[in-house]
Design a protein around this motif. Structure first.
Motif, PDB file in Angstrom:
ATOM      1  N   GLY A  69       0.807  -1.211   0.000  1.00 25.10           N
ATOM      2  CA  GLY A  69       0.000   0.000   0.000  1.00 25.10           C
ATOM      3  C   GLY A  69       0.835   1.254   0.000  1.00 25.10           C
ATOM      4  N   GLU A  70       0.413   2.214   0.826  1.00 24.65           N
ATOM      5  CA  GLU A  70       1.013   3.538   0.873  1.00 24.65           C
ATOM      6  C   GLU A  70       2.130   3.554   1.925  1.00 24.65           C
ATOM      7  N   VAL A  71       3.359   3.305   1.476  1.00 27.95           N
ATOM      8  CA  VAL A  71       4.503   3.384   2.370  1.00 27.95           C
ATOM      9  C   VAL A  71       5.605   4.183   1.675  1.00 27.95           C
ATOM     10  N   SER A  72       6.574   4.630   2.453  1.00 28.42           N
ATOM     11  CA  SER A  72       7.637   5.478   1.934  1.00 28.42           C
ATOM     12  C   SER A  72       8.697   4.666   1.202  1.00 28.42           C
ATOM     13  N   GLY A  73       9.602   5.368   0.540  1.00 33.47           N
ATOM     14  CA  GLY A  73      10.749   4.722  -0.085  1.00 33.47           C
ATOM     15  C   GLY A  73      10.524   4.337  -1.526  1.00 33.47           C
ATOM     16  N   ASP A  93       7.996  12.703   5.465  1.00 32.90           N
ATOM     17  CA  ASP A  93       9.115  12.537   4.540  1.00 32.90           C
ATOM     18  C   ASP A  93       8.788  11.338   3.662  1.00 32.90           C
ATOM     19  N   ALA A  94       8.572  11.554   2.364  1.00 33.45           N
ATOM     20  CA  ALA A  94       8.105  10.486   1.478  1.00 33.45           C
ATOM     21  C   ALA A  94       9.160   9.416   1.241  1.00 33.45           C
ATOM     22  N   GLN A  95      10.411   9.681   1.597  1.00 31.15           N
ATOM     23  CA  GLN A  95      11.455   8.663   1.454  1.00 31.15           C
ATOM     24  C   GLN A  95      11.576   7.795   2.694  1.00 31.15           C
TER      25      GLN A  95
END
Length: 625
Positions: A69-73, A93-95
């Motif tokens: 789903g919606e996770v960073s990195g 922080d999207a990373q």
């Protein structure tokens, strides 16, 4: 087949070998090709307290782990650890930030042999997924999923192709409904208008600006300010009659311009809400662990209680409010916001059980209640011969879990205004698509932080026009609103990009229809569209829009070129119309205001595809060639 200490189960598509002591499963194709292996020693363990279960599998360094789903990195989650515990992650922080807004415990393993197999955990409790962040010399390479639960309930979804796994996820959890046409245009949004002292005048001013600057708009988000009291707190379903004395009139200018509206609603009533005692007496709130009193927690500058959507009292009360306070006041749809259900006490009680197991279920049921209200309201109006019935049956949601795609579009929450967010929102969206939720997008321009500069705004619009959801939305630190005309010097570029979005609508409609009927993602990573092309398996920052267009957003300040590793095939650039050979790295011109995108000629030239691909060719010719 009984093998003594093991049992082998076989079908035409998969073989499962069950080791009995200690229990472990091994999944292979009938050819013997490995798909998935439980760890032979650690596969199924409970924590010492009994409220925690871990599923551990063998990890291969050559594997990719996709989805969640919606996770960073980046696209491939290998070597990362993630928590699923939905939070109001303002300015994330999207990373690196973790956790974020969604609870989607499903991912796909792509083996070194190119075969895909998914695991879907039907679990609502807080979770940790470790894809190789933790190492232990004594037990070999492993990965695990851990849940704060007493039970473990999961499905294994055999491909062996990645598209088959993505479809099977939706076979289990449901398909998205068709997207109404108006939801595919530019959707305006900012908190500034409904927070204004005169929301009616502010929204009329927005319509005037659209006309002045020649910007088309099909929908507008009414933020929660229409229910903001004179004390500065926000009260769901409670209009501020001093600032909004006539709610239908507030949106009259928008309706007159053909713009649909969505109202922001939140699943918490502050204890100072005028309807709080009413819902508490009816038993419609989540309750404290040790009493029948409503559970309370901090929320939006105050203290409030969560609606218990597993109870009939809470569910039906909510539907009545949506119909009476939202739809009956001329608003078209609902925007289900701030619905992560951050209930800190796992033992707090809903009608259906403890909150620790039900947070994502409460989010799902909130969306179901809002959608049922729309359906019922349309049916009630149909009984009036003089009523114009035009129910859009559409809504959006910030949080969500497996299955919420049946009810709502989503976006990646309150992102941070930065070049890095523009970059890392790309794989975040692709992870959503591979998890069965195609109808998604991002806040174009960035939501939290400073306003975007002119260059960043244009680059973000370049990226946004290709997403299923295209909305400019902001809550800038300086109180300003990011809008298409924020910077007059780049307004012609932004307007041209929005016009290009309009020209792409026939193609987007085709893709949204395919997503609703066959589960095919709208945005697709290279590993999905070109599974035999291993060089593109881990590409995170370029993708396919359907099977006919490649999109490579520019995410570096000052860049005038974009390096792209092109998949095999015949390609044509938007900027120049030049033919480009695939299968290698190319340097493409990236003038500001012209997206770096390429047409896949082998698909566009296919007459059997119908009109949409040819419309795409026309759109390119109209704007750039």
């Amino acid at each position: 087949e009984d093998l003594g200490d093991r049992v082998r189960l076989g079908t035409e598509s998969v073989t499962v070998t069950v080791t009995l002591d200690p229990p472990a499963l091994s999944w292979t194709l009938p050819s013997g090709a490995p798909l998935l292996d439980d760890h032979p020693e650690l596969a199924y363990r409970h924590s010492g307290s009994g409220r925690g279960v871990r599923h551990t599998l063998v990890r291969d360094l050559a594997e990719l782990y996709l989805g969640l789903g919606e996770v960073s990195g980046e696209l491939d989650k290998h070597h990362r650890r993630y928590r699923l515990s939905p939070k109001d992650a303002l300015g994330y922080d999207a990373q690196y930030s973790d956790p974020l807004y969604k609870h989607m415990p499903v991912y796909t393993t792509l083996t070194s042999g190119g075969d895909a197999i998914g695991i879907l955990y039907d679990m609502g409790s807080r979770a940790v997924f470790d894809f190789g962040s933790e190492v232990d010399n004594y037990v070999g390479k492993f990965r695990y999923a851990e849940f704060a639960s007493r039970d473990l309930d999961y499905y294994v979804l055999v491909g062996p192709g990645l598209p088959t796994v993505v479809r099977r996820i939706q076979d289990l959890t449901g398909y998205a409904p068709p997207a109404p046409d108006w939801t595919l245009g530019y959707l305006g949004s900012t908190m500034a208008y409904t927070d204004a002292e005169d929301p009616t005048g502010a929204l009329a001013g927005f319509v005037d600006k659209l006309a002045e600057h020649g910007v088309p708009c099909t929908g507008f988000h009414l933020s929660s300010g229409f229910g903001m009291g004179d004390d500065g707190k926000r009260y769901v379903f409670n209009w501020n009659r001093r600032r909004v004395p006539d709610p239908p009139r507030m949106t009259a200018a928008l309706r007159g311009a053909g713009i649909r509206t969505l109202a922001n609603i939140k699943p918490v009533l502050l204890t100072t809400h005028p309807r709080y005692a009413e819902l508490a007496a009816a038993g419609g709130f989540v309750r404290a662990a040790d009493s029948d009193a409503p559970y309370t927690n901090r929320y939006w500058g105050g203290v409030g209680s969560y609606v218990d959507f597993t109870s009939q009292a809470g569910f039906q009360w909510w539907k009545r409010q949506v119909k009476e306070q939202i739809l009956a006041n001329g608003i078209d749809a609902t925007w289900n916001d701030n619905n992560e259900f951050q209930i800190d006490d796992d033992d707090a009680r809903a009608e259906a059980g403890q909150a620790g197991d039900l947070r994502p279920v409460l989010t799902l049921l909130m969306n179901l209640a809002s959608r049922e209200a729309q359906v019922e309201y349309a049916a009630e109006r149909a009984g009036d011969a003089h009523a114009a019935v035009d129910s859009p049956l559409f809504q959006i949601t910030r949080s969500g879990s497996l299955g919420v795609q049946r009810y709502a579009q989503t976006w990646s929450g309150d992102n941070q205004t930065s070049w890095k967010t523009l970059q890392y929102n790309i794989p975040m969206g692709l992870g959503m698509a591979l998890s069965g939720w195609s109808n998604h997008g991002h806040d174009v321009g960035g939501f939290a932080g400073p306003p975007p500069g002119p260059e960043l705004l244009v680059r973000w619009v370049e990226a946004g026009v290709f997403m299923p959801r295209f909305s400019i939305h902001s809550w800038n630190d300086d109180g300003s609103a990011t809008e298409p005309w924020t910077y007059p010097e780049v307004l012609p570029l932004v307007r041209r990009l929005i016009d290009f979005r309009t020209a792409l609508l026939p193609y987007l409609r085709e893709l949204m229809h395919a997503a609703a009927t066959t589960g095919t993602p709208v945005t697709r990573p290279f590993v999905y569209q070109f599974p035999e092309w291993r060089a593109g398996w881990r590409e995170s920052f370029a993708y396919m829009l359907g099977d006919a267009m490649l999109v490579a957003p520019v995410y570096q300040e000052g860049a005038e070129q974009r390096r792209v590793l092109l998949p095999p095939g015949r390609w044509q650039t938007l900027a120049t119309g030049a033919a480009v050979r695939g299968g290698e790295v190319v340097e493409l011109e990236a003038p500001l205001g012209v997206p770096v995108a390429l047409l896949r000629l082998d698909v566009a030239d296919d007459a059997s595809r119908g009109p949409a691909a040819r419309d795409l060719v026309h759109a390119i010719g109209r704007f750039w060639l």
